[in-house]
Design an enzyme around this catalytic site. Structure first.
Site, PDB file in Angstrom:
ATOM      1  N   GLU A   2     -11.438  -2.806  -2.956  1.00 22.26           N
ATOM      2  CA  GLU A   2     -10.316  -1.978  -3.393  1.00 22.26           C
ATOM      3  C   GLU A   2     -10.154  -2.134  -4.903  1.00 22.26           C
ATOM      4  O   GLU A   2      -9.406  -2.989  -5.367  1.00 22.26           O
ATOM      5  CB  GLU A   2      -9.045  -2.403  -2.666  1.00 22.26           C
ATOM      6  N   HIS A   8      -9.407   2.587   0.636  1.00 20.54           N
ATOM      7  CA  HIS A   8      -9.445   1.399   1.496  1.00 20.54           C
ATOM      8  C   HIS A   8     -10.575   1.449   2.541  1.00 20.54           C
ATOM      9  O   HIS A   8     -10.396   1.028   3.683  1.00 20.54           O
ATOM     10  CB  HIS A   8      -8.088   1.244   2.189  1.00 20.54           C
ATOM     11  N   HIS A  55       0.795  -1.232   0.000  1.00 23.50           N
ATOM     12  CA  HIS A  55       0.000   0.000   0.000  1.00 23.50           C
ATOM     13  C   HIS A  55       0.831   1.288   0.000  1.00 23.50           C
ATOM     14  O   HIS A  55       0.607   2.192   0.807  1.00 23.50           O
ATOM     15  CB  HIS A  55      -0.946   0.003   1.202  1.00 23.50           C
TER      16      HIS A  55
HETATM   17  C1  FUC Z   1      -5.919  -5.285   2.409  1.00 16.95           C
HETATM   18  C2  FUC Z   1      -5.269  -6.609   2.326  1.00 16.95           C
HETATM   19  C3  FUC Z   1      -4.141  -6.847   3.183  1.00 16.95           C
HETATM   20  C4  FUC Z   1      -4.013  -6.049   4.448  1.00 16.95           C
HETATM   21  C5  FUC Z   1      -4.634  -4.677   4.370  1.00 16.95           C
HETATM   22  C6  FUC Z   1      -4.864  -4.008   5.681  1.00 16.95           C
HETATM   23  O1  FUC Z   1      -5.672  -4.487   1.319  1.00 16.95           O
HETATM   24  O2  FUC Z   1      -4.960  -6.995   1.027  1.00 16.95           O
HETATM   25  O3  FUC Z   1      -3.990  -8.212   3.424  1.00 16.95           O
HETATM   26  O4  FUC Z   1      -4.440  -6.732   5.525  1.00 16.95           O
HETATM   27  O5  FUC Z   1      -5.755  -4.609   3.615  1.00 16.95           O
END
Ligand code: FUC
Length: 341
Positions: A306, A175, A101
């Site tokens: 996402e 997210h 990320h």
């Molecule tokens: C998501 C997942 C990951 C991670 C993150 C906080 O994007 O793909 O595994 O835990 O979140």
């Protein structure tokens, strides 16, 4: 429609967009973090449908990436390295030897510049961030604009735009963890998801894509007819188990549409994107016991959609690329629209 602002305890600004039906979306200039989405249930009652900290100080270190904008590249870059035109680039590893990320200079922890706008049926905010050349190891000076728009049709639209002065890689997302039950009444296990997807990227035990595309037919990854998230959460399929009992996979989308329904509240969320796929993450590894708005976090408290290009394309040829040419405009959009049934 209206825009209100307030200062948080740590002097960030929280903006709230409200439409003519009283649906509202709140977010911070820090990380573009979406802190609240007030959406009606079938009785018209407005409740929050996203996971958010009670104490905003906790967003300073946000290991779960609650509500945040993710960049330059969402997801995991294997061994924190990639090659572009024969040159190897090394990024900062922040999850074992891998890069997750956007790493330590990720967009979820920068203060975005903001500029409000309004038209007859839309109200919104443009967020700007300039990431310098070699930021976290990524090539190119990159200018990013993200636009958050709330419409009078109960749509929340995220437009992503970026331009770099050098060839680079990019895959932006948001997210947010959704929980359509409202005010965290329930986990997301009974949410029904429908999406047109035939193939999912297989993961290894470190959640790094192996490069193999797995046919979903006959597995808990087949959402073509709609299924509850509980089916994958409880399944013995090795790919559900490897993800920590649930989903944390990249689904290649045929038509860019996902429908999510929560029978208990009557809320229906439609996600529409021009991204080639989506990581659906059912918060399998979410830390339990966090004080959130509306309750305490536990496994399966939320589900993230996402929408993104997959960084696995940097190491495997089976996926659409995430490269951006110098001067080329990166332009992606995801629409979250809300209805009742
Ligand atoms: C998501 C997942 C990951 C991670 C993150 C906080 O994007 O793909 O595994 O835990 O979140």
């Amino acid at each position: 429609m209206q825009l209100t602002t307030r200062k948080t305890v740590n002097q960030w600004t929280e903006y709230t967009l409200t439409n003519d039906h009283d649906m509202s979306v709140s977010f911070l200039d820090f990380g573009g973090i979406i802190t609240k989405m007030m959406v009606p249930n079938r009785e018209g009652k407005l409740e929050n449908i996203v996971l958010s900290y009670e104490d905003y100080k906790q967003y300073e270190d946000n290991p779960n990436y609650f509500g945040a904008l993710i960049g330059r590249v969402a997801g995991r870059i294997e061994k924190a390295s990639f090659e572009l035109d024969g040159k190897e680039y090394l990024l900062i590893p922040n999850e074992g030897k891998h890069h997750l990320h956007g790493g330590t200079t990720g967009f979820h922890q920068v203060l975005w510049e903001t500029k409000p706008f309004q038209t007859e049926n839309e109200i919104g905010m443009k967020l700007f961030h300039s990431s310098p050349d070699n930021d976290g190891g990524y090539p190119g000076n990159l200018d990013v604009t993200v636009k958050y728009t709330l419409t009078n049709d109960n749509e929340f639209i995220i437009d992503y735009e970026a331009v770099s002065d050098q060839k680079t890689i990019i895959s932006l997302t948001n997210h947010t963890y959704f929980n359509l039950s409202g005010n965290l009444k329930d986990t997301v296990e009974q949410h029904v998801v429908m999406m047109d997807c035939e193939e999912v990227l297989e993961l290894d035990h470190e959640l790094i894509p192996t490069g193999k595309l797995m046919e979903v037919k006959g597995t808990p990854f087949d959402f073509s007819q709609g299924r509850t998230l509980a089916e994958g959460i409880q399944s013995e399929h090795p790919q559900n188990i490897i993800a920590g009992n649930g989903y944390d996979h990249y689904f290649l989308l045929n038509d860019g549409t996902i429908v999510v329904k929560d029978e208990s509240s009557g809320r229906v969320m439609k996600v529409k994107t021009n991204q080639p796929g989506v990581v659906m993450y059912t918060s399998n590894t979410l830390e339990e016991g966090l004080q959130l708005q509306g309750g305490i976090s536990k496994q399966y408290s939320g589900v993230c959609f996402e929408t993104q290009g997959s960084p696995a394309s940097l190491h495997h040829t089976v996926l659409p690329e995430i490269t951006l040419q110098a001067g080329e405009k990166y332009q992606k959009q995801t629409i979250f629209s809300f209805q009742n049934e």
